[in-house]
Design an enzyme around this catalytic site. Structure first.
Site, PDB file in Angstrom:
ATOM      1  N   GLY A  46     -12.324   2.596   1.346  1.00  0.00           N
ATOM      2  CA  GLY A  46     -12.352   3.149  -0.017  1.00  0.00           C
ATOM      3  C   GLY A  46     -13.763   3.225  -0.570  1.00  0.00           C
ATOM      4  N   CYS A 130      -5.417  -0.423  -5.675  1.00  0.00           N
ATOM      5  CA  CYS A 130      -5.923  -1.596  -4.975  1.00  0.00           C
ATOM      6  C   CYS A 130      -5.619  -2.838  -5.796  1.00  0.00           C
ATOM      7  CB  CYS A 130      -7.413  -1.514  -4.713  1.00  0.00           C
ATOM      8  SG  CYS A 130      -7.972  -2.953  -3.776  1.00  0.00           S
ATOM      9  N   LYS A 165      -2.502   7.928  -3.110  1.00  0.00           N
ATOM     10  CA  LYS A 165      -1.958   6.740  -2.437  1.00  0.00           C
ATOM     11  C   LYS A 165      -1.281   5.847  -3.470  1.00  0.00           C
ATOM     12  CE  LYS A 165      -3.150   3.162   0.939  1.00  0.00           C
ATOM     13  NZ  LYS A 165      -4.167   2.736   1.911  1.00  0.00           N
ATOM     14  N   GLY A 217       0.922  -5.455   7.327  1.00  0.00           N
ATOM     15  CA  GLY A 217       1.405  -5.854   8.645  1.00  0.00           C
ATOM     16  C   GLY A 217       2.899  -5.621   8.801  1.00  0.00           C
ATOM     17  N   GLY A 244       2.958  -1.477   8.047  1.00  0.00           N
ATOM     18  CA  GLY A 244       3.387  -2.276   9.192  1.00  0.00           C
ATOM     19  C   GLY A 244       3.583  -1.510  10.480  1.00  0.00           C
ATOM     20  N   GLY A 265      -2.282   0.771   9.987  1.00  0.00           N
ATOM     21  CA  GLY A 265      -3.177  -0.082   9.218  1.00  0.00           C
ATOM     22  C   GLY A 265      -3.633  -1.318   9.958  1.00  0.00           C
TER      23      GLY A 265
END
Lengths: 302, 251
Positions: A46, A130, A165, A217, A244, A265
């Site tokens: 970012g 974020c 996003k 994750g 994930g 990710g």
């Protein structure tokens, strides 16, 4: 080779496998481990208008099948990114999606306009969510009216593909997704990390220096899959699935529930070559079945 | 060139003090002071992240890692048997410098791990170790280190070698005329900072291998940034080997 191309806004991705912002550096870090040309694209760390140092103290902690991070959007700033980082990745034959972040509408617009001047940038991904930054992030991320007006304001200054996003830390993600669509977004990507915390029982302190951080994750995949499915049903713009993804099975699951593309990710941390494996795996999967990508997307039986 | 591969463990050997040695086939040949990221290679997602592990030895394509059990991840790695799949990414990070003259390798606890390979590969005319452990019971591989170079042992309770701290031993050696051209350390941060104090006092060149929690080891996650007195550093990418000035407050 199966036709894996997908269209997002004015961008044609050679395949639907992207890497997620914050997990792929600025790109060159992964050169030893995969062929960047093979990817559909990658989302940069970012970028903010000015450089950011990020958060002090412990920044990552492992959790069951996942991790919490509170990096705090450490980045080189838009000027250094455009002058020094972008030239290093310009030659890659893959879509460059620049994730960007600001504290105010004014700065979001300024940053989007600056980034739009570069011919090499294919798409912009607006980070509204974020969890690791005290000002702004969650306010923008949760209020549909703000999302719509902010998206509309950024839309006015860029002809590039504009992806918004979305944060999962909201009551109903379809509401924020529709707000982004109404504001003129070409696509929505979801989910960003879920806000979490971890404590160290021995020291009786929060493990992360920032106390809270973003959970990512395999642990978050079921939540992400549910949100992508719900969103894909109610918006007309493409949905990019994140959350994930580590295996070919994960990619297929997200495509089945309606994701037009996916972002890999934290799995990049475990296996820095995983994104290319997924591209090759998806190609084989479709070829073996004689199935097209279009037929696969959204084909889950309800 | 770095790579990330899944390979089968060739050998597992327990050593004292909650430590074990894991041997895995791995190319290319690493430089002393480099590290690898180690995780399970069988597709499990829990534990999720790889662990940064320093290189204890590398010989003819066989990488040996000395690992101390500090949490659930290392505990489960320690229970793996030969033949089990692991993922190894590396070799990563910068490396220890070398010197043709006299090099003193100073390690504390599990920090001794990268010094075996560093001393073995060093081209210095005179190499020696100062190795510190809590006690004789919690020491390990003392014989292996002694085969590479002369070792001065120190311990907290005096049960192994002299009862003193590694930096005190270095200070005594320099006072006795044994002045190293280069000091290479790895161990607890307090120990390394104390060694730097002694090195600075005597005008010795000193380098230190730092430890930090890491997510990826390749500079992508930015999780390992630490604010040292001398600078804010991304340990995996800028290190893990740093000049001793990192322990001094920035002017």
């Amino acid at each position: 080779m199966t036709d894996l191309r997908v269209h997002i806004g004015v961008t044609t991705l050679k395949n639907p496998i992207l890497t997620a912002s914050g997990t792929f550096g600025y790109g060159p870090e992964f050169e030893p481990y995969l062929n960047l040309h093979a990817l559909g694209g990658f989302c940069t760390k970012g970028i903010s208008l000015e450089p950011r140092a990020g958060n002090p103290g412990v920044r990552i902690v492992e959790t069951p099948s996942g991790m919490l991070n509170s990096i705090g959007l450490e980045n080189c700033g838009s000027r250094v990114f455009l002058d020094e980082m972008l030239p290093k990745i310009a030659a890659y034959d893959t879509a460059i999606i620049v994730n960007f972040y600001a504290h105010s509408e004014e700065d979001f617009v300024k940053l989007a306009a600056t980034l739009s001047e570069s011919d090499r940038i294919d798409a912009l991904e607006m980070n509204l969510s974020c969890p690791n930054v005290k000002q702004g992030g969650s306010v923008f991320g949760a209020d549909p009216r703000l999302i719509e007006s902010l998206t509309a304001a950024v839309r006015k200054v860029t002809k590039k593909t504009l992806i918004v996003k979305l944060s999962p830390n909201v009551t109903d993600i379809t509401v924020t997704a529709r707000a982004a669509e109404a504001g003129g977004a070409d696509a929505v990507s979801l989910i960003n990390t879920l806000i979490g915390a971890a404590v160290d029982r021995r020291t009786r302190r929060f493990t992360l220096g920032n106390k809270i951080g973003g959970l990512s994750g395999p642990a978050i995949k079921p939540v992400a899959l549910r949100m992508v499915w719900q969103t894909a049903r109610v918006v007309k713009i493409p949905v990019i699935g994140i959350g994930g993804i580590a295996t070919l099975g994960d990619v297929i699951d997200f495509l089945l529930v309606g994701a037009r593309a996916v972002q890999v990710g934290s799995a990049n941390f475990v296996n820095p070559g995983v994104a290319q494996d997924l591209v090759e795996g998806l190609d084989r999967y479709l070829a073996e079945r004689g199935e097209t990508l279009d037929a696969l997307i959204g084909s889950v039986q309800e | 060139m770095q790579r990330s591969i899944v390979t089968a463990i060739a050998d597992m050997m327990p050593v004292a003090g909650d430590c074990f040695l894991m041997a895995v086939p791995f190319e290319p040949e690493p430089l002393p002071g480099q590290f690898v990221m180690l995780s399970f290679g069988d597709g499990r997602t829990d534990p999720f992240l790889p662990r940064p592990i320093s290189i204890f030895d590398w010989e003819g394509g066989m990488l040996t890692l000395l690992i101390r059990v500090v949490g659930r991840g290392t505990l489960l790695l320690g229970r793996q048997a030969a033949g089990a799949a692991v993922r190894v990414t590396g070799p990563l990070g910068n490396s220890f410098p070398d010197d043709a003259g006299r090099v003193c390798f100073i390690g504390g606890g599990i920090g001794v791990a990268p010094l075996f390979y560093a001393a073995k590969r060093s081209k210095a005319k005179d190499r020696s170790f100062i190795l510190g452990f809590r006690s004789a019971d919690e020491s390990y591989l003392t014989g292996e280190f002694s085969e590479v170079a002369p070792v001065r042992f120190v311990s907290d309770d005096g049960s192994l070698g002299e009862k003193m701290f590694p930096h005190e031993k270095l200070d005594a050696l320099v006072a006795a005329g044994e002045r190293p051209d280069l000091v290479v350390t790895c161990g607890p941060e307090k120990m390394m900072a104390a060694v730097h104090g002694v090195a600075k006092k005597h005008g010795l060149r000193d380098v230190h291998s730092l430890e930090s929690r890491m997510g990826c080891g390749i500079g992508a996650c930015l999780g390992c940034r630490v604010n040292m007195p001398g600078a804010s550093v991304l340990v995996c990418k800028e290190g893990a080997v740093f000049d001793g000035s990192i322990f001094e407050e920035k002017q």
